[in-house]
Design a protein around this motif. Structure first.
Motif, PDB file in Angstrom:
ATOM      1  N   LEU A  36       0.887  -1.158   0.000  1.00 12.51           N
ATOM      2  CA  LEU A  36       0.000   0.000   0.000  1.00 12.51           C
ATOM      3  C   LEU A  36       0.929   1.213   0.000  1.00 12.51           C
ATOM      4  O   LEU A  36       1.258   1.762   1.060  1.00 12.51           O
ATOM      5  CB  LEU A  36      -0.904  -0.008   1.233  1.00 12.51           C
ATOM      6  CG  LEU A  36      -1.856  -1.206   1.358  1.00 12.51           C
ATOM      7  CD1 LEU A  36      -2.566  -1.181   2.701  1.00 12.51           C
ATOM      8  CD2 LEU A  36      -2.868  -1.212   0.212  1.00 12.51           C
ATOM      9  N   PRO A  37       1.385   1.643  -1.176  1.00 11.78           N
ATOM     10  CA  PRO A  37       2.482   2.629  -1.235  1.00 11.78           C
ATOM     11  C   PRO A  37       2.171   3.961  -0.569  1.00 11.78           C
ATOM     12  O   PRO A  37       3.042   4.526   0.099  1.00 11.78           O
ATOM     13  CB  PRO A  37       2.711   2.803  -2.748  1.00 11.78           C
ATOM     14  CG  PRO A  37       2.173   1.556  -3.362  1.00 11.78           C
ATOM     15  CD  PRO A  37       1.015   1.169  -2.518  1.00 11.78           C
ATOM     16  N   THR A  41       3.079   0.944   3.514  1.00  6.21           N
ATOM     17  CA  THR A  41       2.766  -0.277   4.251  1.00  6.21           C
ATOM     18  C   THR A  41       3.007  -1.505   3.384  1.00  6.21           C
ATOM     19  O   THR A  41       2.768  -1.489   2.180  1.00  6.21           O
ATOM     20  CB  THR A  41       1.296  -0.246   4.720  1.00  6.21           C
ATOM     21  OG1 THR A  41       1.120   0.850   5.622  1.00  6.21           O
ATOM     22  CG2 THR A  41       0.910  -1.534   5.421  1.00  6.21           C
ATOM     23  N   ILE A  42       3.486  -2.575   4.016  1.00  8.10           N
ATOM     24  CA  ILE A  42       3.714  -3.853   3.351  1.00  8.10           C
ATOM     25  C   ILE A  42       2.792  -4.897   3.975  1.00  8.10           C
ATOM     26  O   ILE A  42       2.709  -5.021   5.202  1.00  8.10           O
ATOM     27  CB  ILE A  42       5.177  -4.303   3.513  1.00  8.10           C
ATOM     28  CG1 ILE A  42       6.114  -3.333   2.790  1.00  8.10           C
ATOM     29  CG2 ILE A  42       5.376  -5.722   2.979  1.00  8.10           C
ATOM     30  CD1 ILE A  42       7.584  -3.622   3.025  1.00  8.10           C
ATOM     31  N   LYS A  43       2.089  -5.635   3.117  1.00  7.61           N
ATOM     32  CA  LYS A  43       1.354  -6.813   3.555  1.00  7.61           C
ATOM     33  C   LYS A  43       2.152  -8.023   3.102  1.00  7.61           C
ATOM     34  O   LYS A  43       2.315  -8.242   1.902  1.00  7.61           O
ATOM     35  CB  LYS A  43      -0.052  -6.836   2.956  1.00  7.61           C
ATOM     36  CG  LYS A  43      -0.978  -5.752   3.508  1.00  7.61           C
ATOM     37  CD  LYS A  43      -2.386  -5.920   2.969  1.00  7.61           C
ATOM     38  CE  LYS A  43      -3.333  -4.926   3.614  1.00  7.61           C
ATOM     39  NZ  LYS A  43      -4.728  -5.107   3.137  1.00  7.61           N
ATOM     40  N   TYR A 105       1.857 -11.033   8.057  1.00  2.00           N
ATOM     41  CA  TYR A 105       2.108  -9.833   8.852  1.00  2.00           C
ATOM     42  C   TYR A 105       1.846  -8.563   8.039  1.00  2.00           C
ATOM     43  O   TYR A 105       1.717  -8.597   6.808  1.00  2.00           O
ATOM     44  CB  TYR A 105       3.563  -9.822   9.338  1.00  2.00           C
ATOM     45  CG  TYR A 105       4.571  -9.783   8.208  1.00  2.00           C
ATOM     46  CD1 TYR A 105       5.104  -8.568   7.757  1.00  2.00           C
ATOM     47  CD2 TYR A 105       4.973 -10.951   7.554  1.00  2.00           C
ATOM     48  CE1 TYR A 105       6.014  -8.527   6.709  1.00  2.00           C
ATOM     49  CE2 TYR A 105       5.879 -10.920   6.514  1.00  2.00           C
ATOM     50  CZ  TYR A 105       6.395  -9.715   6.090  1.00  2.00           C
ATOM     51  OH  TYR A 105       7.285  -9.674   5.048  1.00  2.00           O
ATOM     52  N   ILE A 106       1.785  -7.466   8.756  1.00  4.33           N
ATOM     53  CA  ILE A 106       1.737  -6.139   8.154  1.00  4.33           C
ATOM     54  C   ILE A 106       2.881  -5.330   8.754  1.00  4.33           C
ATOM     55  O   ILE A 106       3.077  -5.323   9.971  1.00  4.33           O
ATOM     56  CB  ILE A 106       0.391  -5.435   8.421  1.00  4.33           C
ATOM     57  CG1 ILE A 106      -0.744  -6.187   7.717  1.00  4.33           C
ATOM     58  CG2 ILE A 106       0.430  -3.984   7.938  1.00  4.33           C
ATOM     59  CD1 ILE A 106      -2.114  -5.619   7.995  1.00  4.33           C
ATOM     60  N   ALA A 107       3.640  -4.676   7.889  1.00  5.25           N
ATOM     61  CA  ALA A 107       4.774  -3.867   8.349  1.00  5.25           C
ATOM     62  C   ALA A 107       4.659  -2.459   7.780  1.00  5.25           C
ATOM     63  O   ALA A 107       4.253  -2.279   6.627  1.00  5.25           O
ATOM     64  CB  ALA A 107       6.090  -4.499   7.919  1.00  5.25           C
ATOM     65  N   LYS A 108       5.019  -1.506   8.594  1.00  2.00           N
ATOM     66  CA  LYS A 108       5.116  -0.113   8.144  1.00  2.00           C
ATOM     67  C   LYS A 108       6.529   0.356   8.494  1.00  2.00           C
ATOM     68  O   LYS A 108       6.753   1.001   9.516  1.00  2.00           O
ATOM     69  CB  LYS A 108       4.066   0.758   8.814  1.00  2.00           C
ATOM     70  CG  LYS A 108       3.868   2.110   8.140  1.00  2.00           C
ATOM     71  CD  LYS A 108       2.588   2.786   8.586  1.00  2.00           C
ATOM     72  CE  LYS A 108       2.379   4.070   7.789  1.00  2.00           C
ATOM     73  NZ  LYS A 108       1.098   4.721   8.140  1.00  2.00           N
ATOM     74  N   PHE A 115       9.727   4.488   0.181  1.00  2.00           N
ATOM     75  CA  PHE A 115       8.651   4.762  -0.766  1.00  2.00           C
ATOM     76  C   PHE A 115       8.878   6.167  -1.314  1.00  2.00           C
ATOM     77  O   PHE A 115       8.641   7.166  -0.618  1.00  2.00           O
ATOM     78  CB  PHE A 115       7.300   4.664  -0.074  1.00  2.00           C
ATOM     79  CG  PHE A 115       6.965   3.287   0.444  1.00  2.00           C
ATOM     80  CD1 PHE A 115       6.145   2.448  -0.293  1.00  2.00           C
ATOM     81  CD2 PHE A 115       7.477   2.831   1.656  1.00  2.00           C
ATOM     82  CE1 PHE A 115       5.827   1.172   0.175  1.00  2.00           C
ATOM     83  CE2 PHE A 115       7.170   1.564   2.129  1.00  2.00           C
ATOM     84  CZ  PHE A 115       6.344   0.728   1.387  1.00  2.00           C
ATOM     85  N   ILE A 116       9.339   6.245  -2.544  1.00  2.00           N
ATOM     86  CA  ILE A 116       9.766   7.513  -3.130  1.00  2.00           C
ATOM     87  C   ILE A 116       8.771   7.949  -4.209  1.00  2.00           C
ATOM     88  O   ILE A 116       8.393   7.153  -5.076  1.00  2.00           O
ATOM     89  CB  ILE A 116      11.169   7.383  -3.761  1.00  2.00           C
ATOM     90  CG1 ILE A 116      12.173   6.797  -2.759  1.00  2.00           C
ATOM     91  CG2 ILE A 116      11.641   8.729  -4.297  1.00  2.00           C
ATOM     92  CD1 ILE A 116      12.431   7.645  -1.556  1.00  2.00           C
TER      93      ILE A 116
END
Length: 689
Positions: A36-37, A41-43, A105-108, A115-116
């Protein structure tokens, strides 16, 4: 995202050779990533296979600030304990067992994944890329902040179809259907440390080359940079073929990729099979003389053997990574640019290292807290001397044995030195005391090595003891058969130059001599004007920049002429000429006065985060020096105080502090605060407390 989660169950037949660990050995991992740029966030999900060597009641992973939605052991839900730094799975694991562990997991990530371009209005500049730097992959994947745990990682990544995805390993499949997103599957055949895991997502085209041994080399570039591909990646195949031949061990991975990324933290990073590097090294042909990618190209490629194939146990043995990569990069440059280039480069680093030793600041190569200069440059010197001491044949055979014996394992310096002693049949105790353990740089030994191996350096040391007249002889400087490096060193030794002596340097056919002449000119006297003016458009952007400033400063009556001649020059990737040109144009009232507002607007635009930190920093510097900062520049500066590059962030904070302490500037800054998000104001808020 549903497609991605389903793939968790498609690749459960996992087998790989694992490396020895204490009680549990993680041998293979299947990693699944979606993004989810805009939320940064990374799922994700990962399936680990591991073997149990000894009875143990838990296993754990480094996992920074993650939320876990599912944890299953051998297909069954299992309890776990998560902290801000780890996830632990408690279970009675028995020796001889093998298990499959799945984690969703979910990571932020606060670091390591960047994220550029997702917050601006510029279409096509969006990127996501990683920078593990030793141990930080645990910010986006439950993994191991330890170089000694080697795992075969395969990555499955979901991303919008319009982007390219690059990651470790060979691309097996990219789905091609009507869905908005595509899934990319990457396969690794061999184990590696998790800090070398990497992916990059962005808008890229690629050049494909083939090494002499048949390895595919993919060189990525932005679509608008098609004319920069050749100068940027110049000599890539030559370097690859040379290193394979020189090292004597086949390139250890399935393929090789090189990817420029925006706002990178360093020059380059040697992720396994996928080097990421700063797009500040994407150059045109004119830039090549001033700044090129050749050394970084060779350095990061050499790491694929030294660091990635064979990995240090800990930082006490960091020489085995950086010293080796530096040395082999120098050898590759020797192959490309010649012997003189190689030996004079060593001469330059020897001078620096000797000066440090003279100040009492020398460091041992075995000091885990040594500086980069020690690990890289003194490390390269240690290898050059070792090769000279035991002979080229024994050296190359020893390196080959070392890499073959310890491939996909972790090593110490002692492992390498034992191999070299066995191969050469020589006692290297004295060498280790002087070059590895010793703090001081052995300057006399280095001098002897240089004089023995390079004729131009031998001539230099002889001339250095000659009288001043012969030492600065024009005959030597004009001798076309002498190395340019020797001439430049003689010129440096001379110091100041009378006007007439600069004229032949300005007109010299060697561009590096002309560059030297440009650097020696400050205020240009009238007698040198006609000789200096051609350098304004010489084939060097560094010279263009120097001469634009020097001529503009020296001859106010010709300022408009100089600006008109250089109005279309942009310069290096850092836009060095254009930024100076805009600043000088604003300070030249008679030059296109009606366009000043556009010049100022353009200069301010370069403070925006769509440009790399080097461009932004120079734009901030010029605007602050001419007191031309405005609301947009202040807003961009405030955002820069939170930038992920610590060097640029520190510069921005220092400049902001100076402005904030000026009451007039402070009032201007306060006017734009309400236009910014709360996250942009993190640093400013520290000034309000």
């Amino acid at each position: 995202m549903k497609k991605l989660i389903l793939t968790l169950f498609l690749f459960l037949s996992l087998y790989a050779f694992g490396q020895h660990q204490d009680k549990v050995d993680f041998i293979k991992a299947k990693v699944y990533l979606g993004f989810l740029p805009k939320e940064k966030t990374i799922k994700g999900g990962v399936i680990y296979r591991f073997n149990v060597f000894q009875n143990v009641d838990s296993v754990f992973f480094d996992a920074k600030n993650m939320d876990f939605s599912k944890v299953e052991l051998d297909g069954k839900k299992i309890n776990f304990t998560a902290t801000e730094k780890t996830i632990s799975i408690r279970h009675k694991f028995k020796a001889g067992e093998s298990h499959k562990l799945m984690i969703e997991y979910i990571a932020k990530p606060k670091q390591t994944v960047y994220f550029i371009g997702w917050d601006d209005d510029l279409e096509g500049n969006e990127q996501i890329w990683t920078q593990g730097q030793g141990k930080y992959t645990s910010h986006w994947l439950p993994s191991f902040d330890d170089m000694e745990e080697k795992v075969e990682f395969d990555l499955t990544i979901e991303a919008a179809k319009k982007y390219q995805v690059i990651a470790n390993g060979k691309l097996l499949l990219k789905t091609d259907n009507d869905e908005k997103d595509a899934i990319w599957l990457f396969d690794m055949k061999k184990p590696m440390s998790s800090y070398l895991l990497a992916f990059a997502i962005g808008n890229y085209d690629k050049q494909v080359l083939k090494s002499e041994s048949g390895v595919t080399i993919e060189n990525y570039y932005y679509p608008n940079d098609s004319l920069k591909v050749e100068p940027t990646y110049r000599y890539t195949k030559k370097i690859f073929d040379f290193l394979e031949n020189e090292i004597g061990v086949q390139y250890p991975w399935q393929d090789y990729k090189q990817v420029p990324v925006h706002d990178f933290l360093y020059a380059g990073m040697e992720n396994t099979s996928a080097t990421f590097f700063s797009d500040a090294y994407v150059i045109d042909s004119t830039s090549f003389i001033d700044r090129n990618y050749v050394n970084i190209n060779a350095h990061e490629l050499a790491h694929q053997w030294f660091g990635n194939l064979v990995t240090e146990k800990n930082s006490e043995h960091h020489w085995l990574h950086e010293g080796f990569a530096t040395y082999y990069a120098y050898l590759a440059e020797k192959e490309v640019f010649g012997d003189d280039y190689f030996y004079w480069k060593l001469f330059g680093t020897a001078k620096t290292l000797h000066e440090i030793s003279e100040r009492g600041e020398g460091e041992s190569l075995l000091n885990p807290k040594a500086s980069s200069l020690t690990f890289y440059e003194k490390g390269a010197w240690a290898l050059a001397i070792l090769r000279d001491k035991i002979g080229e044949s024994a050296f190359k055979e020893g390196v080959k044995i070392y890499l073959d014996k310890y491939k996909f394992q972790n090593v110490t310096v002692a492992y390498f030195m034992d191999v070299m002693e066995d191969t050469s049949g020589k006692d290297l105790s004295e060498y280790k005391e002087v070059w590895l353990k010793g703090k001081d740089f052995p300057e006399e030994r280095a001098k002897h090595f240089l004089m023995k191996n390079n004729a131009s350096l031998k001539m230099f040391y002889v001339l250095k003891h000659d009288d001043e007249k012969n030492f600065n002889s024009p005959k030597i400087l004009n001798d076309s058969e002498l190395a340019t490096e020797l001439k430049l060193e003689l010129l440096q030794q001379k110091g100041d130059f009378p006007e007439l002596e600069l004229i032949p340097l300005i007109a010299n056919e060697d561009i590096r001599i002309r560059q030297f002449a440009a650097q020696k000119m400050g205020v240009i006297p009238e007698a040198l004007k006609e000789y200096a003016e051609p350098l304004l458009l010489d084939d060097s952007y560094s010279t263009n920049e120097l001469m634009l400033y020097n001529l503009w400063s020296s001859f106010d009556y010709d300022r408009s002429t100089y600006l008109e001649k250089t109005k279309n020059l942009v310069g290096l990737p850092n836009k060095n000429v254009r930024l100076l040109w805009l600043t000088l144009a604003l300070f030249t009232p008679e030059y296109r006065p009606t366009e000043n507002v556009y010049f100022h607007r353009e200069l301010v635009s370069y403070t925006s985060d769509i440009y790399n930190p080097e461009i932004r920093q120079t734009a901030f510097q010029y605007l602050s020096e001419i007191k031309a900062l405005n609301g947009n520049a202040y807003a961009n500066l405030i955002k820069a105080t939170n930038h992920h590059s610590w060097q640029f962030r520190n510069y921005a904070r220092k400049l902001f502090d100076a402005l904030w302490n000026d009451q007039e500037q402070k009032k201007e800054i306060e006017k734009i605060v309400n236009q910014l998000n709360s996250s942009d104001l993190r640093y400013l808020k520290t000034k309000l407390n």
